[in-house]
Enzyme design. Structure first.
Site, PDB file in Angstrom:
ATOM      1  N   GLY A 113       0.815  -1.201   0.000  1.00 15.06           N
ATOM      2  CA  GLY A 113       0.000   0.000   0.000  1.00 15.06           C
ATOM      3  C   GLY A 113       0.849   1.252   0.000  1.00 15.06           C
ATOM      4  O   GLY A 113       2.021   1.241   0.401  1.00 15.06           O
ATOM      5  N   THR A 114       0.268   2.362  -0.444  1.00 18.95           N
ATOM      6  CA  THR A 114       1.061   3.575  -0.636  1.00 18.95           C
ATOM      7  C   THR A 114       1.262   4.397   0.632  1.00 18.95           C
ATOM      8  O   THR A 114       2.240   5.134   0.737  1.00 18.95           O
ATOM      9  CB  THR A 114       0.403   4.479  -1.704  1.00 18.95           C
ATOM     10  N   ASP A 115       0.355   4.300   1.599  1.00 16.75           N
ATOM     11  CA  ASP A 115       0.428   5.207   2.749  1.00 16.75           C
ATOM     12  C   ASP A 115       1.730   5.071   3.528  1.00 16.75           C
ATOM     13  O   ASP A 115       2.297   6.070   3.981  1.00 16.75           O
ATOM     14  CB  ASP A 115      -0.759   4.969   3.687  1.00 16.75           C
TER      15      ASP A 115
ATOM     16  N   LYS B   2       5.823  10.100   0.488  1.00 16.12           N
ATOM     17  CA  LYS B   2       4.570  10.236  -0.238  1.00 16.12           C
ATOM     18  C   LYS B   2       4.169  11.702  -0.212  1.00 16.12           C
ATOM     19  O   LYS B   2       4.077  12.313   0.853  1.00 16.12           O
ATOM     20  CB  LYS B   2       3.479   9.370   0.385  1.00 16.12           C
TER      21      LYS B   2
END
Length: 749
Positions: free
Chosen positions: A261-263, A334
């Site tokens: 996942g990106t978080d 991010k």
């Protein structure tokens, strides 16, 4: 292990948006077991086991025509591909349904040699077979097409199983460090290891169409975690598990991809970069902002790009790939939650850009420069935290925050490392530092570094707060957690926090990739070469045996000025990087350590200049390397040159393979310390340096390579056993040869 024409990649699927599905219209996205693997299996751009999809046959008009004739069928005024057609579509287009077509193939083999091909197509195929005139298929194309004609008669129109999806490829053995947390949905078998600690699975593989820098096909397996995690749930045990799974499968695979996942992706990439020491293979973390379940998504490009990079290049770092860009993982953050370009690396240029061409900045790639093997660490301290300063922050809050059991703090200060100069606040920092708490100062700014140029910044230094340079908050936290778990003294940790360990910060001595040559390999009497291109080229052409001093760029009597260059610095630098690989190869072939040291030093200096282009021209080695004796069993002829874009200038001519084959142990050691990869395969024969050393009985070289983490691959082990067996059949004494192979890890039991 894969062959030289195929890369074997392990994908560790931890969860995240990429494999999420919406339960219903009113609910949000959530990871769904097996969805990602089934999606990859059903799309021929990700899985083309028989090389019969349009992606494998569109590299030329000739091959596309051959594919079109084999896989299309006349319909109502147009040719309609059979691949992927449903029964309903087939009926509309007057094409037999799957079952009817299979029956027709069985009854009329003499009229239908391929699924959906008419008798006219068969006739044209025969014409191709019998004619050699211009416009006919090449022998390799015809052979491949013949394979399809023979193979597809027994399969469905899409080249698939009855489910409509292509079958999985041959299984591979994959080990998991968490038996109870691993999905076995697609596994052919799953058994606990003899010690009961690991799960051993026979996982099916998927295979991409032929692509990449070297025309390789990438075969890959997906190890799916159970349960799949949203990235916001990732924690230290999950990072350690990822590192452990990479370690367990390190020798069996060529590269690794972490689907995540990106978080918290930047946190995971930073943590893995610390946990994986002396990394010699690519580890790429990627994911998506929009899941594969959506028609419009960024997952396809991200996964394909990661597969191509992992399968075609040896970039021995933990990278983060997103939006056509490969970053050093521990340099990323991010920066957006609604853009497809969700990540950035504000203090370091990308390692690679995937555009019309794939461009790798080899001068930035971090490479292991020690003769030590890969290892994965299994501990990180949870007693770390981040404290962000803000105007009016009460001293009492800071004092409470810094209380035990906290061992380390990342202090996000203002600007270049500034904080309030209130004495009560400074006293709190000093008291915490004195009792062993490690406080690392980084900037709140997106770009820039901590440098004590203001008085308030120097006051922080005076109370024990150490500068963290230009590290990201994610990396600073992961690095501090990693170092605290090693049981070091606080003062040692403070010193290491300011020193680049995995290229995570820009060294005060210059350079962000740690690409300077080790001090022990620097020619005697020389410091860093000034970044003047004319001086650098003069150094390359200089004879180190006659002098070890360089002329100043302003010295009109020196060789640099005597050359009278009219070319631009860029052109001269390109020429320098084009010539140096051949000079390094020549020195290695002569077993000339001083000359090799000289050229390696020049190359290391060139690599510190970020403006240098690495797209050098091909030079035929014969023009630079007069014929030299080629000992039996040497690495391939120098006419086989590695693709310029697929490797570093240092490894372009693969001097490590030559030195390993000839048993030049000193040369091998120097090349390893300069950054050569022990895992690269020789172009002509497909062998690793370790195999070449074993084949020629170079025991000392074999031991050195093994210490550096080299290991034989599956096909090489099989060939080694064959060679020893052949010697035995010829009644030759093979005890010495067997010993060398056994040192390399081959078992003859």
């Amino acid at each position: 292990m894969s062959s030289s024409s195929e890369a074997l990649v392990l994908c560790l699927y931890a969860g995240g948006t990429i494999g999420m599905v919406r339960k219903d219209a009113s609910s949000g996205f959530a990871p769904y077991p097996s969805f990602l693997t089934e999606t990859l299996r059903s799309q021929s751009r990700f899985h083309d086991p028989h090389a019969d999809s349009i992606f494998s046959w569109s590299d030329s008009v000739d091959r596309y025509k051959a594919w079109s004739e084999a896989f299309t069928r006349p319909g109502s005024g147009a040719s309609t591909p059979l691949n992927g057609s449903s029964s309903k579509d087939n009926a509309v287009n007057s094409i037999p349904a799957e079952g009817d077509l299979a029956k027709a193939v069985a009854e009329k083999r003499d009229q239908l040699e391929v699924d959906g091909a008419s008798q006219a197509n068969k006739k044209r195929k025969s014409e191709h077979d019998s004619t050699g005139k211009k416009g006919s298929l090449t022998p390799s194309t015809q052979a491949h097409l013949d394979h399809i004609y023979a193979d597809t008669a027994s399969r469905s129109p899409s080249g698939a199983a009855s489910s409509g999806s292509p079958p999985f490829g041959h299984p591979v053995l994959v080990r998991s460090s968490a038996p109870k947390g691993t999905s076995t949905h697609h596994a052919h078998s799953s058994n606990l290891s003899p010690d009961g600690k690991h799960l051993e699975l026979q996982l099916p593989t998927l295979i991409t169409p032929r692509s990449g820098a070297n025309g390789k096909r990438v075969r890959y397996a997906v190890l799916e975690y159970d349960p799949l995690l949203d990235s916001s749930e990732m924690d230290i045990p999950d990072w350690i598990r990822l590192a452990s799974d990479i370690s367990l499968n390190y020798q069996a695979f060529d590269a690794f991809i972490v689907l995540h996942g990106t978080d918290t992706m930047a946190y995971t990439a930073s943590a893995l970069s610390m946990l994986l020491e002396n990394l010699g293979k690519s580890v790429i973390v990627t994911g998506a902002q929009v899941p594969l379940s959506e028609l419009r998504n960024d997952a396809i490009e991200n996964v394909l790009g990661a597969l191509m990079l992992a399968g075609s290049y040896i970039i021995p770092e933990v990278g983060l790939y997103f939006a056509s860009t490969l970053y050093r993982g521990n340099r990323t953050s991010k920066v957006s939650n609604n853009a497809l370009a969700a990540f950035d690396s504000p203090n370091m240029a990308p390692l690679a850009r995937v555009g019309i061409n794939i461009e790798v900045a080899w001068n930035l790639v971090e490479r292991s420069r020690s003769v030590k093997s890969f290892r994965a660490h299994d501990r990180m301290s949870p007693n770390v935290a981040v404290l962000r300063l803000f105007p009016g922050l009460p001293t009492s809050t800071v004092k409470s925050f810094l209380s035990p059991p906290l061992q380390g703090v990342i202090l996000e200060s203002y600007g270049a490392g500034n904080a309030p100069s209130r004495q009560d606040l400074l006293d709190v920092f000093k008291e915490a530092s004195d009792r062993g708490l490690v406080i690392v100062n980084i900037t709140q700014c997106v770009q820039g570094e901590v440098s004590a140029i203001y008085a308030v910044g120097k006051k922080l230094e005076a109370v024990g707060v150490v500068a963290g340079g230009d590290m990201t908050p994610e990396c600073a936290l992961a690095k501090l957690s990693y170092l605290l778990a090693k049981g070091l003294e606080p003062e040692e940790i403070r010193e290491l926090m300011g020193r680049p360990l995995r290229g995570e910060l820009t060294s005060s001595r210059g350079g962000s990739g740690g690409q300077t040559i080790p001090q022990e390999l620097t020619p005697a009497g020389l410091g860093p070469i000034k970044a003047d291109i004319k001086t650098l080229l003069a150094h390359i052409l200089h004879n180190p045996q006659s002098t070890t001093t360089l002329s100043s760029p302003t010295d009109t009597s020196g060789p640099a000025s005597a050359a009278g260059w009219d070319h631009s610095s860029h052109e001269v630098s390109k020429a320098s990087l084009a010539v140096l690989p051949y000079l390094i190869y020549e020195a290695a072939s002569r077993n000339d350590l001083p000359l090799l040291q000289w050229h390696l030093y020049a190359l290391s200096q060139l690599e510190t200049i970020p403006t240098i282009s690495i797209d050098e021209e091909h030079f035929h080695p014969a023009t630079l390397n007069p014929s030299t004796s080629n000992a039996s069993g040497d690495a391939a002829s120098t006419s086989h040159i590695v693709d310029n874009d697929s490797t570093t200038p240092l490894e372009k001519m693969q001097p490590l393979h030559l030195a390993s084959a000839r048993g030049y142990t000193g040369v091998v050691e120097q090349l390893l310390q300069a950054g050569c990869s022990v895992h690269a395969r020789e172009v002509a024969t497909g062998h690793s340096p370790l195999f070449l050393a074993c084949k020629n009985g170079n025991l000392a070289t074999v031991r050195l390579l093994r210490n550096a983490g080299a290991h034989l691959k599956e096909d090489e082990v099989a060939l080694a056993r064959f060679l020893v067996q052949r010697q035995e059949e010829r009644s030759k004494d093979d005890s010495e040869a067997r010993k060398v192979w056994e040192v390399a890890g081959v078992s003859f039991a």
